[in-house]
Write a protein that holds these residues in place. Structure first.
Motif, PDB file in Angstrom:
ATOM      1  N   GLY A 162     -46.769 -23.021   2.234  1.00  0.00           N
ATOM      2  CA  GLY A 162     -45.632 -22.439   2.936  1.00  0.00           C
ATOM      3  C   GLY A 162     -45.223 -23.196   4.184  1.00  0.00           C
ATOM      4  O   GLY A 162     -44.136 -22.959   4.732  1.00  0.00           O
ATOM      5  N   ARG A 163     -46.079 -24.134   4.628  1.00  0.00           N
ATOM      6  CA  ARG A 163     -45.751 -24.912   5.836  1.00  0.00           C
ATOM      7  C   ARG A 163     -45.471 -26.375   5.516  1.00  0.00           C
ATOM      8  O   ARG A 163     -44.808 -27.056   6.295  1.00  0.00           O
ATOM      9  CB  ARG A 163     -46.899 -24.817   6.848  1.00  0.00           C
ATOM     10  CG  ARG A 163     -47.029 -23.447   7.491  1.00  0.00           C
ATOM     11  CD  ARG A 163     -47.970 -23.524   8.680  1.00  0.00           C
ATOM     12  NE  ARG A 163     -49.370 -23.640   8.261  1.00  0.00           N
ATOM     13  CZ  ARG A 163     -50.332 -24.053   9.067  1.00  0.00           C
ATOM     14  NH1 ARG A 163     -50.059 -24.452  10.303  1.00  0.00           N
ATOM     15  NH2 ARG A 163     -51.583 -24.103   8.633  1.00  0.00           N
ATOM     16  N   LEU A 164     -46.005 -26.853   4.396  1.00  0.00           N
ATOM     17  CA  LEU A 164     -45.794 -28.237   3.994  1.00  0.00           C
ATOM     18  C   LEU A 164     -45.535 -28.292   2.498  1.00  0.00           C
ATOM     19  O   LEU A 164     -46.146 -27.559   1.710  1.00  0.00           O
ATOM     20  CB  LEU A 164     -47.014 -29.103   4.324  1.00  0.00           C
ATOM     21  CG  LEU A 164     -47.113 -29.695   5.728  1.00  0.00           C
ATOM     22  CD1 LEU A 164     -48.438 -30.430   5.872  1.00  0.00           C
ATOM     23  CD2 LEU A 164     -45.956 -30.627   6.024  1.00  0.00           C
ATOM     24  N   ASP A 165     -44.646 -29.185   2.118  1.00  0.00           N
ATOM     25  CA  ASP A 165     -44.337 -29.420   0.710  1.00  0.00           C
ATOM     26  C   ASP A 165     -45.014 -30.732   0.311  1.00  0.00           C
ATOM     27  O   ASP A 165     -44.509 -31.817   0.572  1.00  0.00           O
ATOM     28  CB  ASP A 165     -42.820 -29.517   0.528  1.00  0.00           C
ATOM     29  CG  ASP A 165     -42.430 -29.836  -0.903  1.00  0.00           C
ATOM     30  OD1 ASP A 165     -43.272 -29.698  -1.806  1.00  0.00           O
ATOM     31  OD2 ASP A 165     -41.269 -30.236  -1.126  1.00  0.00           O
ATOM     32  N   PHE A 166     -46.200 -30.632  -0.266  1.00  0.00           N
ATOM     33  CA  PHE A 166     -46.955 -31.810  -0.669  1.00  0.00           C
ATOM     34  C   PHE A 166     -46.371 -32.409  -1.947  1.00  0.00           C
ATOM     35  O   PHE A 166     -45.929 -31.680  -2.840  1.00  0.00           O
ATOM     36  CB  PHE A 166     -48.425 -31.452  -0.925  1.00  0.00           C
ATOM     37  CG  PHE A 166     -49.195 -31.087   0.315  1.00  0.00           C
ATOM     38  CD1 PHE A 166     -49.868 -32.059   1.034  1.00  0.00           C
ATOM     39  CD2 PHE A 166     -49.248 -29.772   0.747  1.00  0.00           C
ATOM     40  CE1 PHE A 166     -50.590 -31.723   2.173  1.00  0.00           C
ATOM     41  CE2 PHE A 166     -49.965 -29.422   1.880  1.00  0.00           C
ATOM     42  CZ  PHE A 166     -50.634 -30.399   2.596  1.00  0.00           C
ATOM     43  N   ARG A 167     -46.405 -33.737  -2.032  1.00  0.00           N
ATOM     44  CA  ARG A 167     -46.029 -34.435  -3.254  1.00  0.00           C
ATOM     45  C   ARG A 167     -47.094 -35.475  -3.557  1.00  0.00           C
ATOM     46  O   ARG A 167     -47.301 -36.412  -2.779  1.00  0.00           O
ATOM     47  CB  ARG A 167     -44.643 -35.097  -3.117  1.00  0.00           C
ATOM     48  CG  ARG A 167     -43.497 -34.106  -3.266  1.00  0.00           C
ATOM     49  CD  ARG A 167     -43.459 -33.525  -4.686  1.00  0.00           C
ATOM     50  NE  ARG A 167     -42.403 -32.551  -4.882  1.00  0.00           N
ATOM     51  CZ  ARG A 167     -42.527 -31.260  -4.755  1.00  0.00           C
ATOM     52  NH1 ARG A 167     -43.692 -30.768  -4.366  1.00  0.00           N
ATOM     53  NH2 ARG A 167     -41.532 -30.437  -4.993  1.00  0.00           N
ATOM     54  N   ILE A 168     -47.757 -35.311  -4.689  1.00  0.00           N
ATOM     55  CA  ILE A 168     -48.932 -36.116  -5.033  1.00  0.00           C
ATOM     56  C   ILE A 168     -48.568 -37.240  -5.988  1.00  0.00           C
ATOM     57  O   ILE A 168     -47.850 -37.036  -6.967  1.00  0.00           O
ATOM     58  CB  ILE A 168     -50.019 -35.237  -5.687  1.00  0.00           C
ATOM     59  CG1 ILE A 168     -50.327 -34.002  -4.812  1.00  0.00           C
ATOM     60  CG2 ILE A 168     -51.272 -36.056  -5.961  1.00  0.00           C
ATOM     61  CD1 ILE A 168     -50.853 -34.312  -3.444  1.00  0.00           C
ATOM     62  N   GLN A 169     -49.081 -38.431  -5.723  1.00  0.00           N
ATOM     63  CA  GLN A 169     -48.947 -39.565  -6.631  1.00  0.00           C
ATOM     64  C   GLN A 169     -50.300 -40.276  -6.698  1.00  0.00           C
ATOM     65  O   GLN A 169     -50.923 -40.566  -5.683  1.00  0.00           O
ATOM     66  CB  GLN A 169     -47.877 -40.550  -6.131  1.00  0.00           C
ATOM     67  CG  GLN A 169     -47.551 -41.668  -7.104  1.00  0.00           C
ATOM     68  CD  GLN A 169     -46.582 -41.242  -8.205  1.00  0.00           C
ATOM     69  OE1 GLN A 169     -45.955 -40.193  -8.099  1.00  0.00           O
ATOM     70  NE2 GLN A 169     -46.465 -42.043  -9.249  1.00  0.00           N
TER      71      GLN A 169
ATOM     72  N   ASP B  60     -53.846 -25.595  -0.050  1.00  0.00           N
ATOM     73  CA  ASP B  60     -53.785 -24.130   0.037  1.00  0.00           C
ATOM     74  C   ASP B  60     -53.660 -23.679   1.495  1.00  0.00           C
ATOM     75  O   ASP B  60     -52.941 -22.720   1.802  1.00  0.00           O
ATOM     76  CB  ASP B  60     -55.040 -23.517  -0.589  1.00  0.00           C
ATOM     77  CG  ASP B  60     -55.085 -23.697  -2.107  1.00  0.00           C
ATOM     78  OD1 ASP B  60     -54.019 -23.963  -2.704  1.00  0.00           O
ATOM     79  OD2 ASP B  60     -56.180 -23.576  -2.680  1.00  0.00           O
ATOM     80  N   TYR B  61     -54.363 -24.376   2.378  1.00  0.00           N
ATOM     81  CA  TYR B  61     -54.353 -24.018   3.800  1.00  0.00           C
ATOM     82  C   TYR B  61     -52.942 -24.134   4.388  1.00  0.00           C
ATOM     83  O   TYR B  61     -52.531 -23.310   5.212  1.00  0.00           O
ATOM     84  CB  TYR B  61     -55.320 -24.928   4.556  1.00  0.00           C
ATOM     85  CG  TYR B  61     -55.391 -24.679   6.042  1.00  0.00           C
ATOM     86  CD1 TYR B  61     -56.238 -23.708   6.558  1.00  0.00           C
ATOM     87  CD2 TYR B  61     -54.624 -25.431   6.936  1.00  0.00           C
ATOM     88  CE1 TYR B  61     -56.315 -23.475   7.932  1.00  0.00           C
ATOM     89  CE2 TYR B  61     -54.683 -25.211   8.294  1.00  0.00           C
ATOM     90  CZ  TYR B  61     -55.532 -24.228   8.786  1.00  0.00           C
ATOM     91  OH  TYR B  61     -55.606 -23.999  10.141  1.00  0.00           O
ATOM     92  N   PHE B  62     -52.201 -25.150   3.952  1.00  0.00           N
ATOM     93  CA  PHE B  62     -50.861 -25.384   4.485  1.00  0.00           C
ATOM     94  C   PHE B  62     -49.748 -24.817   3.596  1.00  0.00           C
ATOM     95  O   PHE B  62     -48.572 -25.159   3.785  1.00  0.00           O
ATOM     96  CB  PHE B  62     -50.625 -26.887   4.683  1.00  0.00           C
ATOM     97  CG  PHE B  62     -51.389 -27.470   5.833  1.00  0.00           C
ATOM     98  CD1 PHE B  62     -51.011 -27.204   7.145  1.00  0.00           C
ATOM     99  CD2 PHE B  62     -52.486 -28.283   5.608  1.00  0.00           C
ATOM    100  CE1 PHE B  62     -51.716 -27.740   8.215  1.00  0.00           C
ATOM    101  CE2 PHE B  62     -53.191 -28.833   6.672  1.00  0.00           C
ATOM    102  CZ  PHE B  62     -52.819 -28.559   7.977  1.00  0.00           C
TER     103      PHE B  62
ATOM    104  N   TRP C 217     -60.625 -34.706  -4.616  1.00  0.00           N
ATOM    105  CA  TRP C 217     -59.413 -33.973  -4.980  1.00  0.00           C
ATOM    106  C   TRP C 217     -59.611 -32.467  -4.831  1.00  0.00           C
ATOM    107  O   TRP C 217     -58.737 -31.764  -4.305  1.00  0.00           O
ATOM    108  CB  TRP C 217     -59.004 -34.304  -6.413  1.00  0.00           C
ATOM    109  CG  TRP C 217     -57.986 -33.347  -6.944  1.00  0.00           C
ATOM    110  CD1 TRP C 217     -58.178 -32.372  -7.882  1.00  0.00           C
ATOM    111  CD2 TRP C 217     -56.609 -33.234  -6.547  1.00  0.00           C
ATOM    112  NE1 TRP C 217     -57.023 -31.671  -8.102  1.00  0.00           N
ATOM    113  CE2 TRP C 217     -56.043 -32.175  -7.292  1.00  0.00           C
ATOM    114  CE3 TRP C 217     -55.820 -33.922  -5.639  1.00  0.00           C
ATOM    115  CZ2 TRP C 217     -54.707 -31.798  -7.147  1.00  0.00           C
ATOM    116  CZ3 TRP C 217     -54.480 -33.543  -5.501  1.00  0.00           C
ATOM    117  CH2 TRP C 217     -53.943 -32.499  -6.250  1.00  0.00           C
ATOM    118  N   LEU C 218     -60.742 -31.964  -5.271  1.00  0.00           N
ATOM    119  CA  LEU C 218     -60.984 -30.526  -5.194  1.00  0.00           C
ATOM    120  C   LEU C 218     -61.034 -30.057  -3.733  1.00  0.00           C
ATOM    121  O   LEU C 218     -60.579 -28.961  -3.409  1.00  0.00           O
ATOM    122  CB  LEU C 218     -62.278 -30.173  -5.919  1.00  0.00           C
ATOM    123  CG  LEU C 218     -62.244 -30.404  -7.440  1.00  0.00           C
ATOM    124  CD1 LEU C 218     -63.635 -30.273  -8.035  1.00  0.00           C
ATOM    125  CD2 LEU C 218     -61.281 -29.435  -8.109  1.00  0.00           C
TER     126      LEU C 218
END
Length: 230
Positions: free
Chosen positions: A38-45, A34-36, A26-27
């Motif tokens: 502004g370019r990708l909207d991550f959604r974690i489950q 962080d790298y992406f 995870w870390l």
């Protein structure tokens, strides 16, 4: 002028709070997010997996458990533990495995995580919500603070520490609620050939197993996710 919509990427993470590689994975993945930015909207489950589903309530001494399970000796066990602690430390997470450190049964922790994942968070901003907060608090309770995360009182306290209703957590733990959902999910991921953790499923279809370095995720996302949006 309206800013262009950032593509959303779902990330399903199958893991166990007993697994040191899961917090390390995870870390590392946080660096990918962080790298992406502004370019990708991550959604974690997060999804359940039990490394030791038959672990008794009293748990087992961690050193003895690892040596028995993997057929290694004390010297190799200590070396492996030191390697994990060093790697986690480089990523900002403390492993404090003292002489009394024990492996625990994680089923009830998964029940609380399943509850947290089912809570609607309409005001959630960013890729993570209360389920991730609970998962990380459980990792810290187990690996950093050496708390018994199979104990219902400890679990309720950890849930409350991330803003969840402690009384509701106590009720869930006492009743067995969400147990069937955990078993159903575990069976589903087993059917998907998930035999080890962590396992990251990107966009519901791209499996990346293990605690991979950020570069492995970045290549997949750039070639198979972002390239498809151009």
């Amino acid at each position: 002028m309206t800013e262009p919509r950032v593509p959303r990427l779902s990330v399903d993470i199958v893991s166990d709070v007993m697994c040191p590689w899961c917090i390390i994975g995870w870390l590392k993945f946080r660096q990918v997010m962080d790298y992406f930015a502004g370019r990708l909207d991550f959604r974690i489950q997060w999804h359940p997996f039990e490394l030791n589903p038959d672990m008794p309530p009293e748990g087992e001494d961690a050193g003895s458990h690892v040596m028995r399970k993997y057929g290694i000796g004390p010297e190799q066990s200590r070396a492996n533990t030191g390697r994990l602690a060093s790697l986690a430390g480089e990523l900002g997470f403390a492993f404090n495995r003292g002489p009394d450190f024990r492996m625990r049964n994680s089923f009830d922790a998964h029940r609380l995580l399943t509850w947290a994942g089912a809570i609607e968070e309409p005001e959630q901003e960013g890729p993570t919500g209360v389920q991730t907060a609970l998962k990380l608090a459980l990792f810290a309770a187990h690996f950093t603070d050496n708390r018994d995360v199979s104990d219902h009182g400890v679990l309720a306290d950890v849930a409350a520490s991330v803003g969840l209703d402690r009384d509701r957590a106590v009720g869930i733990l006492a009743s067995g609620e969400f147990g069937d959902m955990v078993r159903t999910e575990e069976a589903y991921w087993a059917d998907q050939n998930i035999t080890g953790v962590p396992a990251f499923i990107l966009g519901g279809r791209m499996l990346i197993p293990g605690a991979q370095d950020p570069e492995a995720f970045i290549r997949v996302i750039e070639n198979k996710v972002l390239a498809a949006t151009v």
